[in-house]
Design an enzyme around this catalytic site. Structure first.
Site, PDB file in Angstrom:
ATOM      1  N   LYS A  99      38.215  40.096  53.039  1.00 15.67           N
ATOM      2  CA  LYS A  99      37.562  39.606  51.813  1.00 15.67           C
ATOM      3  C   LYS A  99      38.374  38.496  51.156  1.00 15.67           C
ATOM      4  O   LYS A  99      37.822  37.473  50.749  1.00 15.67           O
ATOM      5  CB  LYS A  99      37.388  40.776  50.838  1.00 15.67           C
ATOM      6  N   ASN A 100      39.697  38.714  51.050  1.00 13.48           N
ATOM      7  CA  ASN A 100      40.515  37.787  50.277  1.00 13.48           C
ATOM      8  C   ASN A 100      40.794  36.476  51.006  1.00 13.48           C
ATOM      9  O   ASN A 100      41.450  35.594  50.458  1.00 13.48           O
ATOM     10  CB  ASN A 100      41.832  38.450  49.857  1.00 13.48           C
ATOM     11  N   CYS A 105      38.338  42.831  39.015  1.00  8.79           N
ATOM     12  CA  CYS A 105      38.727  44.196  38.646  1.00  8.79           C
ATOM     13  C   CYS A 105      39.533  44.213  37.356  1.00  8.79           C
ATOM     14  O   CYS A 105      40.353  43.326  37.103  1.00  8.79           O
ATOM     15  CB  CYS A 105      39.559  44.811  39.774  1.00  8.79           C
ATOM     16  N   ARG A 142      45.217  39.519  33.596  1.00  5.66           N
ATOM     17  CA  ARG A 142      44.848  38.516  34.591  1.00  5.66           C
ATOM     18  C   ARG A 142      44.649  37.119  33.999  1.00  5.66           C
ATOM     19  O   ARG A 142      43.566  36.526  34.102  1.00  5.66           O
ATOM     20  CB  ARG A 142      43.620  38.970  35.384  1.00  5.66           C
ATOM     21  N   ASP A 191      47.434  46.205  46.677  1.00  4.44           N
ATOM     22  CA  ASP A 191      46.128  46.797  47.017  1.00  4.44           C
ATOM     23  C   ASP A 191      46.250  47.994  47.978  1.00  4.44           C
ATOM     24  O   ASP A 191      45.260  48.667  48.239  1.00  4.44           O
ATOM     25  CB  ASP A 191      45.201  45.755  47.655  1.00  4.44           C
ATOM     26  N   ARG A 224      31.857  45.808  46.848  1.00  3.83           N
ATOM     27  CA  ARG A 224      32.301  44.415  46.713  1.00  3.83           C
ATOM     28  C   ARG A 224      33.281  44.063  47.822  1.00  3.83           C
ATOM     29  O   ARG A 224      33.424  42.892  48.187  1.00  3.83           O
ATOM     30  CB  ARG A 224      33.031  44.215  45.375  1.00  3.83           C
TER      31      ARG A 224
HETATM   32  C1  UD1 Z   1      44.755  38.408  44.612  1.00  2.81           C
HETATM   33  C2  UD1 Z   1      43.851  39.357  45.356  1.00  2.81           C
HETATM   34  C3  UD1 Z   1      44.091  40.799  44.924  1.00  2.81           C
HETATM   35  C4  UD1 Z   1      45.580  41.140  45.026  1.00  2.81           C
HETATM   36  C5  UD1 Z   1      46.424  40.089  44.310  1.00  2.81           C
HETATM   37  C6  UD1 Z   1      47.916  40.298  44.514  1.00  2.81           C
HETATM   38  C7  UD1 Z   1      41.886  38.063  45.790  1.00  2.81           C
HETATM   39  C8  UD1 Z   1      40.448  37.828  45.523  1.00  2.81           C
HETATM   40  N1  UD1 Z   1      42.477  39.008  45.096  1.00  2.81           N
HETATM   41  O1  UD1 Z   1      44.384  38.461  43.245  1.00  2.81           O
HETATM   42  O2  UD1 Z   1      43.342  41.655  45.781  1.00  2.81           O
HETATM   43  O3  UD1 Z   1      45.791  42.385  44.441  1.00  2.81           O
HETATM   44  O4  UD1 Z   1      46.117  38.776  44.798  1.00  2.81           O
HETATM   45  O5  UD1 Z   1      48.224  40.357  45.879  1.00  2.81           O
HETATM   46  O6  UD1 Z   1      42.489  37.421  46.647  1.00  2.81           O
HETATM   47  N2  UD1 Z   1      49.101  35.861  36.929  1.00  2.81           N
HETATM   48  C9  UD1 Z   1      49.465  35.218  35.770  1.00  2.81           C
HETATM   49  N3  UD1 Z   1      48.973  33.952  35.550  1.00  2.81           N
HETATM   50  C10 UD1 Z   1      48.152  33.318  36.455  1.00  2.81           C
HETATM   51  C11 UD1 Z   1      47.807  34.001  37.638  1.00  2.81           C
HETATM   52  C12 UD1 Z   1      48.297  35.282  37.851  1.00  2.81           C
HETATM   53  O7  UD1 Z   1      50.200  35.756  34.942  1.00  2.81           O
HETATM   54  O8  UD1 Z   1      47.759  32.157  36.192  1.00  2.81           O
HETATM   55  C13 UD1 Z   1      49.585  37.243  37.160  1.00  2.81           C
HETATM   56  C14 UD1 Z   1      48.431  38.254  37.215  1.00  2.81           C
HETATM   57  O9  UD1 Z   1      48.038  38.647  35.923  1.00  2.81           O
HETATM   58  C15 UD1 Z   1      49.050  39.370  38.011  1.00  2.81           C
HETATM   59  C16 UD1 Z   1      49.959  38.645  39.004  1.00  2.81           C
HETATM   60  O10 UD1 Z   1      50.172  37.336  38.441  1.00  2.81           O
HETATM   61  O11 UD1 Z   1      49.815  40.180  37.181  1.00  2.81           O
HETATM   62  C17 UD1 Z   1      49.372  38.515  40.389  1.00  2.81           C
HETATM   63  O12 UD1 Z   1      48.141  37.832  40.321  1.00  2.81           O
HETATM   64  P1  UD1 Z   1      47.590  36.953  41.533  1.00  2.81           P
HETATM   65  O13 UD1 Z   1      48.593  36.960  42.631  1.00  2.81           O
HETATM   66  O14 UD1 Z   1      47.156  35.648  40.995  1.00  2.81           O
HETATM   67  O15 UD1 Z   1      46.351  37.808  41.975  1.00  2.81           O
HETATM   68  P2  UD1 Z   1      44.875  37.331  42.246  1.00  2.81           P
HETATM   69  O16 UD1 Z   1      44.875  36.014  42.963  1.00  2.81           O
HETATM   70  O17 UD1 Z   1      44.080  37.461  41.004  1.00  2.81           O
END
Ligand code: UD1
Length: 434
Positions: free
Chosen positions: A25-26, A119, A124, A307, A415
């Site tokens: 998915k990711n 989620c 986030r 995850d 999803r």
């Molecule tokens: C992706 C994955 C999710 C996985 C996560 C971490 C997808 C669709 N989802 O989510 O399944 O659990 O990576 O491996 O690929 N953060 C900030 N500021 C930002 C962006 C992120 O503070 O601008 C923080 C987030 O709140 C979180 C951490 O960084 O605490 C990790 O987030 P991120 O790696 O960006 O996860 P996703 O890309 O949302």
């Protein structure tokens, strides 16, 4: 994709046999978006048929992109795309729209992106994404419902991320491949799904490399072409079925499970005492009569993936003694444990960092560590799924508990997991749609 209201599970049956892991998915959802960087046809194979892919296709069609789907193959014809306004009808469903910024800026010089969904596992924020775009010369405005991002020509930058965010790394990568000059993204995420997307981009003509110390180096090119690409197997689904075998007392060959992407997960399984064997076509996960408690900390790749945390906590409820899990990626990813406690688990949440890793949530009062005392038999129950990955652990809990459980909120799990009912039934689970 039609979502179903509930699953009825009669637990207590071992899962045995083989199951084929679907595409990730990711990676698939991001690669659908990456296809918009060319005017030519992109063909993606091994795409999972799941809710998030359906939502992404709907989103792209809404922009005018031509998409044909035949089983697990999707053909994307982006040249018909009309404009850069991602309609607000798609807001808050998932986190894909933000990845459209780069492709839309390269086409139209402007992108309108709705607020994000996904989620509910923490705040986030998207500050890391937006700071990166600012460094590449974009102007950003937000009116509370929508971001408007403008740039006639993104320019290369030397970006150092404050945290290796998966989404921000991918976002800036999609922007950098056609920016003017060479961009470096340091302290970046290097998850296998990101590497897979980099492979697609290279096939499309990008010049992109992963260098030492988590640094992506991307030389901007003027033009990208069409390509064909097979999405890598889903390492989260693979791990989920591995644990399903272990906690139901069964043995399952997870076809397509790739050891390269599962090293830290397999190490944790070994410490717990779950037997597994690497085969040429996948990994066989078995079970044992006793499991050992362990201390586990989630981390960015190549660490233990956040995850995998939820199914692994299920496994640790069956270990003989006290286990500790320290979640260092998301601040609010243990909410799901309350329902497990109602079923008989003994999981206690803590705001302290119960581990040795540096964590952004130290002294911040987030319940991001837990202590699990096992083994605890679980009793069947009616449970409501709060988010995608917690969803699979609730299904695991229902599969393990003696008796009939009703699991609602299954649209979350649909999803991200393809054909979950059929796959579990083929392994001998007594599960049906209500
Ligand atoms: C992706 C994955 C999710 C996985 C996560 C971490 C997808 C669709 N989802 O989510 O399944 O659990 O990576 O491996 O690929 N953060 C900030 N500021 C930002 C962006 C992120 O503070 O601008 C923080 C987030 O709140 C979180 C951490 O960084 O605490 C990790 O987030 P991120 O790696 O960006 O996860 P996703 O890309 O949302």
């Amino acid at each position: 994709m039609q979502s179903t209201p509930a699953y009825i599970v009669n637990g207590g049956k071992p899962l045995n046999g083989s199951v084929k892991v679907s595409g990730a998915k990711n990676a698939a959802t991001k690669q659908l978006v990456a296809s918009l960087l060319t005017d030519e046809t992109v063909v993606l194979g091994n795409v999972p048929q799941i809710g998030d892919v359906a939502a992404t296709i709907e989103l792209l069609r809404g922009l005018g992109v031509g998409i044909n789907q035949s089983a697990d193959e999707i053909t994307i014809n982006p040249h018909t795309i009309k404009n850069g306004d991602v309609v607000s009808a798609f807001s808050r469903k998932n986190r894909i729209p933000i990845l459209l910024i780069g492709p839309l800026l390269h086409r139209f010089g402007e992108a309108k992106i709705p607020m994000l969904g996904g989620c509910k596992i923490g705040a986030r924020p998207i500050d890391i994404h937006l700071d990166g775009f600012k460094q590449m010369g974009a102007q950003i405005e937000c009116d509370g419902n929508c971001y408007t991002i403008k740039s006639k020509q993104l320019k290369a930058a030397m970006i150092e991320l404050p945290f290796p965010s998966v989404g921000a790394t991918e976002n800036l990568m999609l922007a950098a491949v056609k920016a003017k000059g060479t961009t470096t993204i340091a302290n970046a995420a290097i998850e296998p799904e990101i590497m897979d997307t980099a492979k697609l981009l290279q096939s499309m003509g990008a010049i992109i490399n992963l260098e030492a110390n988590r640094t992506w180096v991307i030389e901007g090119v003027k033009h990208l072409k069409g390509a064909e690409h097979q999405v890598l197997p889903d390492r989260i689904e693979a791990a989920s079925f591995g644990i399903a075998a272990a906690i139901t007392g069964g043995q399952v060959l997870v076809e397509g499970a790739c050891q390269d992407h599962l090293l830290s997960f397999l190490n944790a399984l070994r410490r717990v005492g779950v037997p597994f064997t690497i085969k040429s076509d996948g990994i066989v996960f078995g079970s044992a009569s006793n499991y050992k408690p362990i201390t586990l900390e989630t981390d960015v790749h190549p660490g233990f993936m956040t995850d995998w945390q939820q199914p692994f906590v299920m496994l640790l409820t069956q270990a003989d003694g006290v286990s500790i899990v320290h979640e260092t990626i998301f601040e609010d990813r243990f909410g799901y444990t309350q329902s497990l406690n109602n079923m008989g688990a003994k999981i206690q949440l803590h705001s302290d960092c119960l581990g040795s890793k540096e964590c952004r949530y130290k002294h911040q009062n987030y319940l991001h560590s837990c202590i699990i005392v096992g083994p605890t038999p679980l009793k069947a129950s009616d449970i409501e799924i709060p988010d995608l990955r917690a969803g699979f652990s609730y299904i695991l809990a229902a599969l393990m508990a003696d008796g009939r459980s009703k699991v609602t909120g299954v649209e979350h799990v649909e999803r991200g997991y393809e054909d979950i009912i059929e796959k579990l039934k083929n392994l001998g689970a007594d599960i049906a749609v209500a």
